[in-house]
Design a protein around this motif. Structure first.
Motif, short mmCIF file in Angstrom:
data_model
loop_
_atom_site.label_atom_id
_atom_site.label_comp_id
_atom_site.label_asym_id
_atom_site.label_seq_id
_atom_site.Cartn_x
_atom_site.Cartn_y
_atom_site.Cartn_z
N ASP A 24 0.85 -1.20 0.00
CA ASP A 24 0.00 0.00 0.00
C ASP A 24 0.88 1.25 0.00
OD1 ASP A 24 -2.20 1.58 0.08
OD2 ASP A 24 -2.56 1.35 2.23
N PRO A 25 1.54 1.52 -1.12
CA PRO A 25 2.48 2.65 -1.14
C PRO A 25 1.74 3.98 -1.02
CG PRO A 25 2.18 1.78 -3.35
CD PRO A 25 1.45 0.86 -2.43
N PRO A 26 2.43 4.99 -0.52
CA PRO A 26 1.79 6.31 -0.41
C PRO A 26 1.31 6.80 -1.78
CG PRO A 26 3.88 6.28 0.75
CD PRO A 26 3.80 5.01 -0.01
N GLN A 27 0.21 7.50 -1.77
CA GLN A 27 -0.34 8.00 -3.02
C GLN A 27 0.42 9.25 -3.46
OE1 GLN A 27 -4.47 8.63 -2.23
NE2 GLN A 27 -4.82 6.55 -1.52
N VAL A 28 0.74 9.28 -4.74
CA VAL A 28 1.43 10.45 -5.28
C VAL A 28 0.39 11.51 -5.61
CG1 VAL A 28 2.87 11.32 -7.15
CG2 VAL A 28 3.26 9.03 -6.24
N PRO A 29 0.51 12.70 -5.04
CA PRO A 29 -0.46 13.76 -5.36
C PRO A 29 -0.42 14.08 -6.86
CG PRO A 29 0.87 14.36 -3.47
CD PRO A 29 1.49 13.13 -4.05
N GLU A 30 -1.59 14.31 -7.41
CA GLU A 30 -1.67 14.63 -8.84
C GLU A 30 -0.87 15.89 -9.17
OE1 GLU A 30 -5.69 14.95 -10.10
OE2 GLU A 30 -6.04 12.78 -10.10
N MET B 47 2.78 15.06 -9.46
CA MET B 47 3.09 14.39 -10.73
C MET B 47 3.08 15.39 -11.88
SD MET B 47 3.91 11.52 -12.04
CE MET B 47 3.38 10.10 -11.10
N VAL C 202 6.28 17.40 -11.76
CA VAL C 202 7.44 16.61 -12.17
C VAL C 202 7.47 16.48 -13.70
CG1 VAL C 202 8.45 14.30 -12.13
CG2 VAL C 202 7.69 15.36 -10.01
N ASN D 280 -7.03 -0.13 -1.35
CA ASN D 280 -6.01 0.91 -1.43
C ASN D 280 -6.52 2.14 -0.71
OD1 ASN D 280 -3.75 2.21 -2.12
ND2 ASN D 280 -4.31 2.58 -4.23
N VAL D 281 -6.03 2.35 0.47
CA VAL D 281 -6.54 3.45 1.29
C VAL D 281 -5.42 4.44 1.55
CG1 VAL D 281 -8.30 2.07 2.42
CG2 VAL D 281 -6.02 2.18 3.38
N ALA E 214 -5.12 12.97 -5.09
CA ALA E 214 -3.95 12.11 -5.19
C ALA E 214 -4.16 11.10 -6.30
CB ALA E 214 -3.70 11.40 -3.87
N CYS E 215 -3.08 10.69 -6.90
CA CYS E 215 -3.20 9.63 -7.88
C CYS E 215 -2.41 8.44 -7.37
CB CYS E 215 -2.68 10.08 -9.25
SG CYS E 215 -1.02 10.70 -9.23
N VAL E 216 -3.03 7.29 -7.43
CA VAL E 216 -2.37 6.08 -6.95
C VAL E 216 -1.53 5.54 -8.08
CG1 VAL E 216 -2.69 3.78 -6.02
CG2 VAL E 216 -4.29 5.61 -5.44
N VAL E 217 -0.25 5.51 -7.89
CA VAL E 217 0.65 5.01 -8.92
C VAL E 217 1.43 3.85 -8.34
CG1 VAL E 217 2.49 5.57 -10.51
CG2 VAL E 217 0.84 7.31 -9.88
N ARG E 218 1.10 2.67 -8.76
CA ARG E 218 1.88 1.52 -8.31
C ARG E 218 3.04 1.34 -9.28
NH1 ARG E 218 -0.57 -0.92 -4.31
NH2 ARG E 218 -2.77 -0.59 -3.99
N SER F 132 8.87 9.93 -15.59
CA SER F 132 8.24 10.60 -14.45
C SER F 132 7.32 9.64 -13.71
CB SER F 132 7.44 11.82 -14.93
OG SER F 132 8.28 12.74 -15.55
N MET F 133 6.53 8.89 -14.46
CA MET F 133 5.56 8.00 -13.82
C MET F 133 6.21 6.77 -13.22
SD MET F 133 2.36 8.29 -16.41
CE MET F 133 1.38 9.77 -16.47
N THR G 138 8.68 8.73 -9.98
CA THR G 138 8.09 9.58 -8.94
C THR G 138 7.52 8.79 -7.76
OG1 THR G 138 7.58 11.24 -10.62
CG2 THR G 138 6.46 11.45 -8.50
N PRO G 139 6.74 7.71 -8.00
CA PRO G 139 6.21 6.97 -6.84
C PRO G 139 7.29 6.41 -5.94
CG PRO G 139 5.07 6.34 -8.85
CD PRO G 139 6.25 7.17 -9.26
N PHE H 34 8.93 9.46 -4.08
CA PHE H 34 8.00 10.06 -3.11
C PHE H 34 7.74 9.09 -1.96
CE2 PHE H 34 3.55 10.90 -1.75
CZ PHE H 34 3.74 12.17 -1.25
N GLY H 35 7.58 7.80 -2.28
CA GLY H 35 7.32 6.81 -1.24
C GLY H 35 8.46 6.73 -0.25
#
Lengths: 124, 232
Positions: free
Chosen positions: A23-29, A32, A35, B3-4, B19-23, B67-68, B71-72, B75-76
């Motif tokens: 459950d990785p932290p969500q990247v704020p839009e 992104m 960046v 995914n919370v 927020a955008c969830v990027v796995r 970037s995609m 970045t995750p 940032f993580g």
């Protein structure tokens, strides 16, 4: 703490790590977007740079009409060098003072150093 | 698993509400279709390096894909080490900015891009942690009371908050090593390169970090729901 207690703690900690990985932290839009904008701003544009170089040179010489005149003048100069018209002075030689003038004497009286003429007159 | 978002307000998005969830790899795989002739990238041993080369050659799709992809991860890591979303955003943007600037001069084969990037992030985080004054206890958000967490999502969020609070108690280097090893999933030799220490030092840092985390979390097992369920 006994061994079984430590094992439970370790397993609980590993379970927490597993949950964190899953459950990785969500990247704020907005982040992104910033960046990606940075990436595009600092991206080298090689094709555009090359085109700008060619365009810059063309603009410096005066554009397409000037380029046409330059090509024409180059061709004419090359042709004059290969096949100069008759009577055209050698300008380069005149400027450099290296032009030699040679007059060819074609009079028949001077052939044979003139001795044959004198002997003929003496005999006759 | 659902995914919370993390419930700790300091870990939620400080600069924007959305927020955008990027796995890892998910969006990158989608955008990868933007790149023509991408077979070389998919098959390259270090796909990030191939993408960076294309980025340096002016390929606009490579800028988005990189970037995609990156970045995750950045940032993580930053948010786990710093425990603050706003600072993690700043660090993430700064680290990637350095990558964009160095891209034309990147020499293939010298280092993995992710290793280089993690090192930059680690240094940026260290600088920020050193500049920090000690955070008053009242400013540290408490985890959600597990007694009210009847849903699995809330339970998981409470666990993540508890983990973050426990991580925040570790010394900086231990915290970085634990996050790199156990959350980012890197091998010890790569962590040694990132932290610029020996492998033995990494093993020591992670071992001490885990012991400290276990102590910090002691007594919370029941609250976090680990007493009543099978662990593992």
């Amino acid at each position: 703490m006994n061994k079984s207690g430590r094992d439970v703690d370790d397993l609980a900690l590993e379970s927490l790590f597993d949950a964190a990985r899953a459950d990785p932290p969500q990247v704020p839009e907005a982040l992104m977007a910033r960046v990606i904008a940075d990436a595009q701003t600092f991206q080298p544009n090689i094709a555009r740079t090359r085109w700008q170089g060619w365009q810059g040179w063309l603009r410096a010489i005066g554009g397409l009409p000037a380029l046409g005149g330059l090509v024409t003048a180059t061709c004419v100069g090359f042709w004059l060098g290969v096949a100069p018209p008759e009577g055209l002075p050698d300008l380069a030689g005149q400027v450099l003072g290296q032009q030699d003038s040679t007059a060819l004497e074609t009079a028949t009286g001077l052939t044979g150093f003139g001795w044959d003429i004198e002997e003929t007159n003496a005999d006759g | 698993m659902a995914n919370v978002a993390l419930t700790n307000p300091r870990l939620n998005n400080a600069k924007s509400g959305r927020a955008c969830v990027v796995r890892p790899g998910s969006l990158a795989r989608i955008v990868m279709h933007d790149i023509q002739d991408s077979a070389d990238i998919k098959q390259a041993p270090d796909a990030d390096t191939a993408l960076l080369q294309r980025y340096a050659q002016g390929d606009p799709a490579a800028a988005r894909v990189l970037s995609m992809r990156l970045t995750p991860r950045v940032f993580g890591h930053a948010i786990r080490v710093l425990g603050d979303a706003a600072e993690a955003e700043d660090v993430t943007q700064e680290a990637l900015l350095r990558l964009w600037r160095i891209a034309p001069d990147w020499r293939t084969g010298e280092a993995k891009i992710t290793t280089w990037l993690y090192r930059v992030v680690a240094n940026l985080c260290t600088d920020r942690l050193r500049k920090r004054v000690s955070v008053p206890l009242e400013d540290v958000s408490e985890p959600v009371d597990p007694a009210t967490s009847v849903e699995d999502q809330l339970q998981n969020a409470a666990r993540m908050d508890a983990l973050q609070l426990a991580l925040n108690t570790l010394p900086d280097r231990q915290r970085q090593a634990v996050v790199l090893r156990h959350i980012d999933g890197l091998a010890n030799p790569e962590i040694a390169q990132i932290l610029e220490v020996g492998v033995e030092a990494v093993e020591s840092l992670t071992a001490r970090g885990k012991r400290a985390l276990t102590s910090a979390l002691a007594g919370q097992k029941e609250a976090l729901g680990y007493e009543n369920e099978q662990v593992g």
